[in-house]
Design an enzyme around this catalytic site. Sequence first.
Site, PDB file in Angstrom:
ATOM      1  N   ALA A   1      56.491  21.850  68.608  1.00 29.54           N
ATOM      2  CA  ALA A   1      57.426  22.835  69.144  1.00 29.54           C
ATOM      3  C   ALA A   1      58.838  22.501  68.674  1.00 29.54           C
ATOM      4  O   ALA A   1      59.251  21.350  68.715  1.00 29.54           O
ATOM      5  CB  ALA A   1      57.366  22.834  70.669  1.00 29.54           C
ATOM      6  N   HIS A   2      59.556  23.523  68.209  1.00 34.87           N
ATOM      7  CA  HIS A   2      60.914  23.300  67.719  1.00 34.87           C
ATOM      8  C   HIS A   2      61.609  24.646  67.617  1.00 34.87           C
ATOM      9  O   HIS A   2      60.983  25.701  67.722  1.00 34.87           O
ATOM     10  CB  HIS A   2      60.893  22.603  66.364  1.00 34.87           C
ATOM     11  N   ALA A   3      62.916  24.598  67.422  1.00 35.77           N
ATOM     12  CA  ALA A   3      63.696  25.806  67.140  1.00 35.77           C
ATOM     13  C   ALA A   3      64.859  25.386  66.261  1.00 35.77           C
ATOM     14  O   ALA A   3      64.987  24.205  65.916  1.00 35.77           O
ATOM     15  CB  ALA A   3      64.183  26.463  68.438  1.00 35.77           C
TER      16      ALA A   3
END
Lengths: 158, 90
Positions: free
Chosen positions: A70-72
């Site tokens: 998960a990342h942004a």
Amino acid sequence: MSFPLPSLDHLPDPAIALKATATDWRSAVRVAADALEAAGYADASYGDRMITLVEEYGPYIVIAPGLAMAHARPGADVHAPGLALVTLAEPVNFGHAHNDPVSVVIGLAATEADQHVASVAALANVFNDETIVPALAAAGSCDEIRRLLGAAAGADLS
Amino acid sequence: MKIVAICGAGIGTSEILRVNAVRALERLDIDAEVSATDVASVGSAAADAQVILTSPELVGAIGRTNADIVVIENYFDLDEITAKLEVAVG
């Protein structure tokens, strides 16, 4: 000047969540966001952005069997580059065609787009070993997680 | 030879794909420049690329391109990446 991500075998306890309960992929990502927030790396809104990325582009963050990263994008809600590691008590489906269900979620926060370069190579070293995801999922303590990550990161798999 | 790895945000997953693509190319003894970027920038970043590496979910977001799109299911499976790159560039 770019600050490196903390090394994998030194993940602080707040950045690790063991056998967490998640009812769906959103809550699994939220657990990773909570760990990033608890360790001081990011605000809760970063979790919203990690979820938005999947809503926008699909579950491509499930990059190997059982593993989601998960990342942004970097943003004002990221205070320091950091990693979080979550294991799930019960695996959840992200809707990925090949790599569901997910039992380990890595949360990644970066303050600059090019920050990942050195440290993500270490992540690749760890997860190129296909036995590491089930081993992490079964780990019973933060020390065991750090030991598994440290041993794998030090191995030369290239 | 120019190869671009893409993901949704341009950090993290595309970088893992880039690192492992470099390793696969070493196995194949192929000299190539491999970069990582986000899908929104793919038009400019991949304008002169021969190969775009990405995941099944992002293929539809890439749009028109002259590059070969190579879809990788397991970003950590060097055998899969090596075999698919060998087909695309061999």
